[in-house]
Design an enzyme around this catalytic site. Structure first.
Site, PDB file in Angstrom:
ATOM      1  N   SER A 176      -5.039  -3.551  -6.299  1.00 48.29           N
ATOM      2  CA  SER A 176      -4.465  -4.529  -6.141  1.00 48.29           C
ATOM      3  C   SER A 176      -3.437  -4.277  -6.185  1.00 48.29           C
ATOM      4  O   SER A 176      -2.798  -4.462  -7.507  1.00 48.29           O
ATOM      5  CB  SER A 176      -5.169  -5.826  -5.214  1.00 48.29           C
ATOM      6  OG  SER A 176      -3.817  -6.696  -4.926  1.00 48.29           O
ATOM      7  N   ARG A 228      -1.279  -7.049  -6.090  1.00 52.24           N
ATOM      8  CA  ARG A 228      -1.009  -7.755  -6.524  1.00 52.24           C
ATOM      9  C   ARG A 228      -1.350  -8.186  -7.887  1.00 52.24           C
ATOM     10  O   ARG A 228      -1.651  -9.509  -9.255  1.00 52.24           O
ATOM     11  CB  ARG A 228      -1.203  -9.511  -5.112  1.00 52.24           C
ATOM     12  CG  ARG A 228      -0.220  -9.456  -4.059  1.00 52.24           C
ATOM     13  CD  ARG A 228      -0.424  -9.832  -3.073  1.00 52.24           C
ATOM     14  NE  ARG A 228       0.310 -10.036  -2.129  1.00 52.24           N
ATOM     15  CZ  ARG A 228       0.442  -9.479  -1.241  1.00 52.24           C
ATOM     16  NH1 ARG A 228      -0.365  -9.436  -0.790  1.00 52.24           N
ATOM     17  NH2 ARG A 228       1.483  -9.877  -0.349  1.00 52.24           N
ATOM     18  N   MET A 255       2.465  -0.443   1.846  1.00 51.05           N
ATOM     19  CA  MET A 255       3.815  -0.573   1.094  1.00 51.05           C
ATOM     20  C   MET A 255       4.090  -0.739  -0.311  1.00 51.05           C
ATOM     21  O   MET A 255       4.880  -1.478  -0.622  1.00 51.05           O
ATOM     22  CB  MET A 255       3.464  -2.236   1.723  1.00 51.05           C
ATOM     23  CG  MET A 255       3.104  -3.402   2.719  1.00 51.05           C
ATOM     24  SD  MET A 255       3.659  -4.863   2.329  1.00 51.05           S
ATOM     25  CE  MET A 255       2.332  -5.158   1.983  1.00 51.05           C
ATOM     26  N   GLN A 315      -8.707  -7.245   7.885  1.00 51.14           N
ATOM     27  CA  GLN A 315      -7.315  -5.794   8.319  1.00 51.14           C
ATOM     28  C   GLN A 315      -8.088  -5.127   9.336  1.00 51.14           C
ATOM     29  O   GLN A 315      -7.223  -4.782  10.481  1.00 51.14           O
ATOM     30  CB  GLN A 315      -6.564  -5.719   7.131  1.00 51.14           C
ATOM     31  CG  GLN A 315      -5.768  -5.400   7.729  1.00 51.14           C
ATOM     32  CD  GLN A 315      -4.128  -4.197   6.759  1.00 51.14           C
ATOM     33  OE1 GLN A 315      -3.386  -5.559   6.818  1.00 51.14           O
ATOM     34  NE2 GLN A 315      -4.331  -3.211   5.712  1.00 51.14           N
ATOM     35  N   VAL A 352     -11.531   0.745  -4.019  1.00 54.60           N
ATOM     36  CA  VAL A 352     -11.244   1.322  -5.632  1.00 54.60           C
ATOM     37  C   VAL A 352     -11.954   0.119  -6.790  1.00 54.60           C
ATOM     38  O   VAL A 352     -10.138  -1.164  -6.018  1.00 54.60           O
ATOM     39  CB  VAL A 352     -10.928   2.297  -5.543  1.00 54.60           C
ATOM     40  CG1 VAL A 352     -10.403   2.930  -6.836  1.00 54.60           C
ATOM     41  CG2 VAL A 352     -10.710   2.632  -4.034  1.00 54.60           C
ATOM     42  N   LEU A 361       1.972   2.222  -5.181  1.00 58.85           N
ATOM     43  CA  LEU A 361       0.731   3.071  -4.966  1.00 58.85           C
ATOM     44  C   LEU A 361      -0.006   2.827  -6.036  1.00 58.85           C
ATOM     45  O   LEU A 361       0.152   2.999  -6.978  1.00 58.85           O
ATOM     46  CB  LEU A 361       0.511   4.186  -4.276  1.00 58.85           C
ATOM     47  CG  LEU A 361       1.611   4.254  -3.013  1.00 58.85           C
ATOM     48  CD1 LEU A 361       1.535   5.638  -2.819  1.00 58.85           C
ATOM     49  CD2 LEU A 361       0.863   3.676  -2.019  1.00 58.85           C
ATOM     50  N   HIS A 362      -1.639   2.583  -5.821  1.00 59.48           N
ATOM     51  CA  HIS A 362      -2.590   2.075  -7.244  1.00 59.48           C
ATOM     52  C   HIS A 362      -3.537   3.962  -6.868  1.00 59.48           C
ATOM     53  O   HIS A 362      -3.780   4.127  -5.246  1.00 59.48           O
ATOM     54  CB  HIS A 362      -2.969   1.243  -6.623  1.00 59.48           C
ATOM     55  CG  HIS A 362      -3.692   0.445  -5.743  1.00 59.48           C
ATOM     56  ND1 HIS A 362      -4.519   0.447  -5.287  1.00 59.48           N
ATOM     57  CD2 HIS A 362      -2.910  -0.464  -5.785  1.00 59.48           C
ATOM     58  CE1 HIS A 362      -4.624   0.132  -4.414  1.00 59.48           C
ATOM     59  NE2 HIS A 362      -4.053  -1.333  -4.644  1.00 59.48           N
ATOM     60  N   HIS A 421      -4.651   2.877  -2.443  1.00 59.14           N
ATOM     61  CA  HIS A 421      -3.800   4.162  -2.482  1.00 59.14           C
ATOM     62  C   HIS A 421      -4.022   5.717  -1.911  1.00 59.14           C
ATOM     63  O   HIS A 421      -4.464   6.122  -1.011  1.00 59.14           O
ATOM     64  CB  HIS A 421      -2.907   3.873  -2.482  1.00 59.14           C
ATOM     65  CG  HIS A 421      -1.883   2.598  -1.412  1.00 59.14           C
ATOM     66  ND1 HIS A 421      -2.229   1.492  -2.916  1.00 59.14           N
ATOM     67  CD2 HIS A 421      -2.063   1.425  -0.687  1.00 59.14           C
ATOM     68  CE1 HIS A 421      -1.563   0.569  -2.653  1.00 59.14           C
ATOM     69  NE2 HIS A 421      -1.191  -0.010  -1.339  1.00 59.14           N
ATOM     70  N   GLN A 481       5.385  -9.932   7.852  1.00 63.12           N
ATOM     71  CA  GLN A 481       3.582  -9.937   7.730  1.00 63.12           C
ATOM     72  C   GLN A 481       3.899 -11.201   6.416  1.00 63.12           C
ATOM     73  O   GLN A 481       2.480 -11.794   6.077  1.00 63.12           O
ATOM     74  CB  GLN A 481       2.787  -9.057   7.673  1.00 63.12           C
ATOM     75  CG  GLN A 481       3.223  -8.212   6.589  1.00 63.12           C
ATOM     76  CD  GLN A 481       2.042  -6.819   5.944  1.00 63.12           C
ATOM     77  OE1 GLN A 481       2.355  -5.989   7.304  1.00 63.12           O
ATOM     78  NE2 GLN A 481       1.457  -6.591   5.077  1.00 63.12           N
TER      79      GLN A 481
HETATM   80  O1  PAF Z   1      -2.197  -3.060   3.536  1.00 64.00           O
HETATM   81  C1  PAF Z   1      -0.902  -2.569   3.988  1.00 64.00           C
HETATM   82  O2  PAF Z   1      -0.460  -2.285   3.064  1.00 64.00           O
HETATM   83  C2  PAF Z   1      -0.443  -3.357   5.254  1.00 64.00           C
HETATM   84  O3  PAF Z   1      -0.991  -5.122   5.966  1.00 64.00           O
HETATM   85  C3  PAF Z   1      -0.271  -2.370   6.267  1.00 64.00           C
HETATM   86  C4  PAF Z   1      -1.437  -2.327   7.051  1.00 64.00           C
HETATM   87  C5  PAF Z   1       0.728  -1.050   5.092  1.00 64.00           C
HETATM   88  C6  PAF Z   1       0.624  -3.203   7.105  1.00 64.00           C
HETATM   89  O4  PAF Z   1       1.991  -2.976   6.972  1.00 64.00           O
END
Ligand code: PAF
Length: 282
Positions: free
Chosen positions: A186, A188, A29, A154, A177, A32-33, A36, A60
């Site tokens: 994260s 967040r 989403m 997830q 990480v 990026l850190h 990712h 979501q």
């Molecule tokens: O983990 C995430 O960033 C999201 O849940 C994902 C897998 C990109 C789906 O929107």
């Protein structure tokens, strides 16, 4: 790196790599850190073509969640993905992913495993995740897809989705990480104040205490979970859950459990933090 926004352009771009190119997908989403980027590095190492997706998926997020304030840093994300030599960045608009709106959406739902832990406190969250991931799988048709173990639930749900719907995709889990003080990275985390940031690694520390206790033979998981929730409250968190579970099914541990993990979720200020670690003795 080619930036594409439409499914048609994505298909046309992928065709150029030929039928035998091994495609790796890293769904994100954005914002990026290093967590990712580790997924991207793994994908680059394993595959011929890496498609990173950036899409803040409205499906979501619950009504009182942070969809509107979710951090978006497209230019920085673009630059770092270019540095890592990602081939394709797919960043569709919400109208492209959900042309008929979100309510008219066909959904993929993974019951049971999706309703426990975070699924209990975030109703509908995992339905949104599995629906968008199903769409991205269909659009990208990757050979491998990469997900972080920080979001273990997830990952487990997506593995079940892949199995149940016969997606010919290898789902790769990549270890969490952590920052220097072991806080799981994260997006967040940036909601934390300085004081909260100093306190945040306690979630990991408390999960380590549960792990150590179980590893030394304690099987009274429920007492251990309650004790840890109380400790987190005393420290200043608003704990959601602490739970020792079967790592594959996320059920309560039983005789058939091969591996256990301890999971935790807690609010600190406006940030909802989650983490999980393996237990070595099961
Ligand atoms: O983990 C995430 O960033 C999201 O849940 C994902 C897998 C990109 C789906 O929107």
């Amino acid at each position: 790196m080619k930036v594409v926004e439409s499914p048609h352009e994505l298909r046309e771009t992928l065709k150029r790599y030929g039928p035998n190119a091994k495609i790796g997908m890293v769904p994100t989403m954005g914002n990026l850190h290093q967590g990712h980027l580790e997924l991207v590095r793994r994908a680059k190492n394993d595959c011929d073509v890496v498609v990173t997706t950036i899409f803040v998926n409205p499906l979501q997020f619950g009504t009182n969640e942070d969809l509107d304030s979710y951090p978006q840093t497209f230019d920085a994300d673009h630059n770092v993905l270019e540095t890592l030599e990602v081939e394709i960045l797919f960043c569709p608009a919400a109208e492209t992913m959900y042309p008929q709106g979100q309510n008219l959406q066909t959904k993929t739902i993974v019951p049971d495993i999706g309703n426990t832990l975070c699924g209990e406190s975030r109703p509908g969250h995992f339905d949104g995740v599995t629906t968008v991931v199903t769409k991205l799988f269909n659009l990208v048709q990757p050979d491998k897809a990469y997900f972080g173990e920080k979001d273990w639930q997830q990952l487990a749900i997506i593995r079940k989705l892949v199995l149940d719907l016969n997606f010919p995709i290898d789902t790769v889990g990549v270890p969490t990480v952590r920052a220097h003080d072991n806080l799981a990275l994260s997006s967040r985390n940036q909601y934390l104040s300085e004081t909260e940031r100093r306190l945040a690694p306690q979630l990991y520390q408390q999960l380590c205490s549960v792990r150590d206790s179980v590893q030394t033979g304690n099987t009274d998981y429920s007492s251990e979970e309650t004790k840890t929730m109380n400790t987190l409250s005393t420290l200043g968190f608003r704990p959601d859950y602490v739970a020792v579970r079967d790592a594959d099914t996320l059920n309560h541990p039983n005789d058939k459990s091969n591996t256990l993990r301890v999971f935790g979720a807690a609010y600190l200020g406006r940030a909802r933090l989650i983490d999980n670690i393996p237990i070595g003795c099961a």
